[in-house]
Scaffold this motif. Structure first.
Motif, PDB file in Angstrom:
ATOM      1  N   ALA A 107       2.396   5.280  -8.093  1.00 40.86           N
ATOM      2  CA  ALA A 107       1.735   3.990  -8.341  1.00 40.86           C
ATOM      3  C   ALA A 107       1.967   3.482  -9.774  1.00 40.86           C
ATOM      4  O   ALA A 107       3.097   3.565 -10.278  1.00 40.86           O
ATOM      5  N   PHE A 125      -4.202   6.828  -1.820  1.00 39.37           N
ATOM      6  CA  PHE A 125      -3.635   5.501  -1.555  1.00 39.37           C
ATOM      7  C   PHE A 125      -3.748   4.654  -2.815  1.00 39.37           C
ATOM      8  O   PHE A 125      -4.728   4.782  -3.566  1.00 39.37           O
ATOM      9  N   TRP A 126      -2.766   3.743  -2.990  1.00 41.67           N
ATOM     10  CA  TRP A 126      -2.816   2.799  -4.111  1.00 41.67           C
ATOM     11  C   TRP A 126      -2.340   1.436  -3.630  1.00 41.67           C
ATOM     12  O   TRP A 126      -1.367   1.326  -2.883  1.00 41.67           O
ATOM     13  N   VAL A 130      -7.385   6.542  -7.213  1.00 43.90           N
ATOM     14  CA  VAL A 130      -6.981   6.085  -5.878  1.00 43.90           C
ATOM     15  C   VAL A 130      -7.851   4.905  -5.447  1.00 43.90           C
ATOM     16  O   VAL A 130      -8.959   4.724  -5.951  1.00 43.90           O
ATOM     17  N   ASN A 131      -7.352   4.105  -4.519  1.00 44.90           N
ATOM     18  CA  ASN A 131      -8.159   2.982  -4.012  1.00 44.90           C
ATOM     19  C   ASN A 131      -7.712   2.498  -2.636  1.00 44.90           C
ATOM     20  O   ASN A 131      -7.459   1.318  -2.431  1.00 44.90           O
ATOM     21  N   GLY A 132      -7.675   3.437  -1.690  1.00 48.46           N
ATOM     22  CA  GLY A 132      -7.349   3.047  -0.313  1.00 48.46           C
ATOM     23  C   GLY A 132      -8.545   2.420   0.381  1.00 48.46           C
ATOM     24  O   GLY A 132      -9.566   2.128  -0.227  1.00 48.46           O
ATOM     25  N   LEU A 177       0.847  -1.187   0.000  1.00 46.94           N
ATOM     26  CA  LEU A 177       0.000   0.000   0.000  1.00 46.94           C
ATOM     27  C   LEU A 177       0.890   1.247   0.000  1.00 46.94           C
ATOM     28  O   LEU A 177       1.651   1.490   0.940  1.00 46.94           O
ATOM     29  N   GLU A 178       0.779   1.988  -1.100  1.00 51.07           N
ATOM     30  CA  GLU A 178       1.572   3.210  -1.298  1.00 51.07           C
ATOM     31  C   GLU A 178       0.681   4.418  -1.043  1.00 51.07           C
ATOM     32  O   GLU A 178      -0.536   4.339  -1.242  1.00 51.07           O
ATOM     33  N   HIS A 179       1.234   5.515  -0.592  1.00 53.01           N
ATOM     34  CA  HIS A 179       0.413   6.735  -0.506  1.00 53.01           C
ATOM     35  C   HIS A 179       1.243   7.968  -0.822  1.00 53.01           C
ATOM     36  O   HIS A 179       2.470   7.882  -0.968  1.00 53.01           O
TER      37      HIS A 179
END
Lengths: 144, 76, 144, 76
Positions: free
Chosen positions: D9, C126-127, D73-75, C54-56
């Motif tokens: 990403a 977030f990705w 995005v996809n948190g 999980l990257e942000h």
């Protein structure tokens, strides 16, 4: 699915934490959990409340909750559902109700948890009687 | 046999009745059960259940039924 | 209000349990708490997932969440709001996100929690990159 | 000074660009910043932020700004 009416205080977060494992549900099998906890406030209608007695209709309460819980699990495709409700003498800060819904995705968890709570508030056979601070007064809550 | 009656919460205190047993020959409907336990008019917000199912006051009752009267609920 | 991006695993129920006291909020001052926990599933799109990175966007994520959290507290009259989000390497069953909203009454707690989650899902930077089991394949999740 | 560029990403991997610094005289808008880092057309789902605020590609940029490009995005 677990539904219990509890005459003793409970820790809602400890109950939610252990629930999936207690039911044999693996942590990787769901992606969402929505929880609601209702607890006793120390004030109501402008008055300080000292304690509260929670009465219920044993037999009918359990049946109502179980029937609706089954419908909610089916309607939202829930993985698991937990409902705990206190009865007896309750003090400010004490948890009164816990509803927790697990599912693959968030919309189902949110909607299932809320549906169960709204049904519980509007239909389940519980009644609250408050004892006010500084007086001997007792009053039944919200009997429209 | 008999019809078993239960009364809850503020209504139990107002009527001074907790439990009662009614001869089924005296009550064909939930309303007639009510009339057997009190001379008061049923309050507008009265709730009634027969065998743990919500019903209205004109519902039929039978020997062996459990009939409950109570005010609006407020758990949670 | 507490918002944290966590590079290490956390226990969402322990965090919710201690949060009011940690913020100086007394248990009798609220009547409702709505919580959402999103966790990692071991399957996605029909595949078994081994782990996920999980990257942000550090700086922007915190600003977005803080701005919207403030708006949610005002809009729903919340007593308190807690947001935790994992980053880094995550394994099936691990909690990813926690949103908890406290308020006097249940509608505000439910609505505030959900509003915050929907914003977080649709806007926060977030990705996710999944590593599939049995293959060396990695794939970015849901990049429409 | 300069315009600082960040890419995240899948887009970072596709472009092979992580960070860059752009001479502000070469870019008045976010789109021109994009054109400085790649010859590709901006993808239809491209997101852009200037100084941590979402903007569209025609937004102005200034010396000292931080401009970021990233996919949806996809948190959570």
């Amino acid at each position: 699915m677990l539904i219990e009416i509890r005459p003793e205080p409970f820790d809602p977060w400890a109950e939610v934490s252990i629930h999936p494992e207690r039911c044999g549900v693996e942590a990787g099998s769901f992606g969402a959990c929505s929880v609601f906890v209702g607890s006793m406030r120390d004030f109501n209608l402008g008055d300080t409340v000292h304690c509260m007695e929670l009465e219920h209709y044993e037999g009918m309460t359990e049946k109502l909750l179980a029937d609706h819980a089954g419908a909610v699990i089916d309607r939202y495709g829930l993985t698991e559902l937990l409902i705990l409700h206190r009865v007896g003498m309750i003090y400010p800060g004490d948890p009164i109700v816990l509803v927790a819904a697990w599912s693959a995705h968030r919309a189902e968890a949110f909607d299932g948890c809320r549906d169960m709570m709204e049904h519980l508030k509007s239909r389940a056979t519980f009644w609250k009687k408050e004892s006010l601070e500084d007086t001997a007064e007792q009053r039944w809550v919200d009997n429209r | 046999m008999a019809i078993s009656v239960k009364v809850f919460a503020s209504l139990r205190e107002d009527l001074g009745v907790d439990r009662a047993r009614i001869n089924p020959s005296k009550a064909d409907t939930a309303r007639q059960v009510w009339q057997q336990i009190t001379s008061r008019e049923p309050p507008g917000n009265l709730l009634c259940a027969v065998n743990h199912q919500y019903v209205n006051l004109d519902s039929r009752v039978r020997d062996g039924d459990e009939v409950a009267f109570f005010p609006p609920v407020n758990g949670g």
